[in-house]
Design a protein around this motif. Structure first.
Motif, PDB file in Angstrom:
ATOM      1  N   ASP A  76       0.891  -0.902   0.030  1.00  0.00           N
ATOM      2  CA  ASP A  76      -0.035   0.085   0.225  1.00  0.00           C
ATOM      3  C   ASP A  76       0.880   1.070   0.026  1.00  0.00           C
ATOM      4  O   ASP A  76       0.279   2.447   0.028  1.00  0.00           O
ATOM      5  N   ASN A  77       2.193   1.237   0.250  1.00  0.00           N
ATOM      6  CA  ASN A  77       3.147   2.360   0.213  1.00  0.00           C
ATOM      7  C   ASN A  77       4.518   2.090  -0.609  1.00  0.00           C
ATOM      8  O   ASN A  77       5.242   1.761  -0.020  1.00  0.00           O
ATOM      9  N   GLN A  79       7.517   2.040  -2.847  1.00  0.00           N
ATOM     10  CA  GLN A  79       8.569   3.160  -2.864  1.00  0.00           C
ATOM     11  C   GLN A  79       9.156   3.252  -4.431  1.00  0.00           C
ATOM     12  O   GLN A  79       9.147   2.243  -4.980  1.00  0.00           O
TER      13      GLN A  79
END
Length: 123
Positions: A76-77, A79
């Motif tokens: 969900d995040n 990079q």
């Protein structure tokens, strides 16, 4: 001349770079593996490279490769890049991974133009 595909065991051509005599400090990996596999496990190719390094190391001629920390990946995040290093071994290269693309990465046209200008000035 003989040409060889460096991605025989896996898609990232890491073995030639981690030869002990090369003494690589930093390895920058632009992983162009299929997107479907990257978002399931973007570190899959690095895991295979780490396994290759371990399997082909003998004595003092060991191939050094940092441990791949899967806790760095959060679906969900996602990079833009991931950094892996062995803080206990200064001779082990730092690996910087840039996945193929980040579906959440959005740039405004002005930001893109500024980045392009910076790239052109560095050439």
């Amino acid at each position: 001349m003989i040409l060889t595909d460096a991605g025989i065991d896996f898609n990232d051509p890491i073995p030639p770079v981690i030869k002990p005599e090369r003494r690589s400090d930093v390895i920058i990996v632009f992983d162009n593996s299929a997107l479907s596999s990257q978002w399931v496990d973007p570190f899959q190719q690095l895991d295979l490279a780490a396994k290759w390094a371990k399997d082909h190391s003998v004595g003092e001629d060991a191939y050094k490769f940092p441990k791949i920390d899967h806790s760095k990946f959060d679906k969900d995040n996602i990079q833009e890049c991931y950094v892996f290093e062995d803080e206990d071994d200064s001779e082990c290269p730092i690996v910087v991974l840039f996945p193929l693309c980040n579906p959440k990465l959005k740039r405004e046209p002005e930001e893109f133009d500024a980045l392009r200008s910076l790239c052109q000035s560095n050439v």
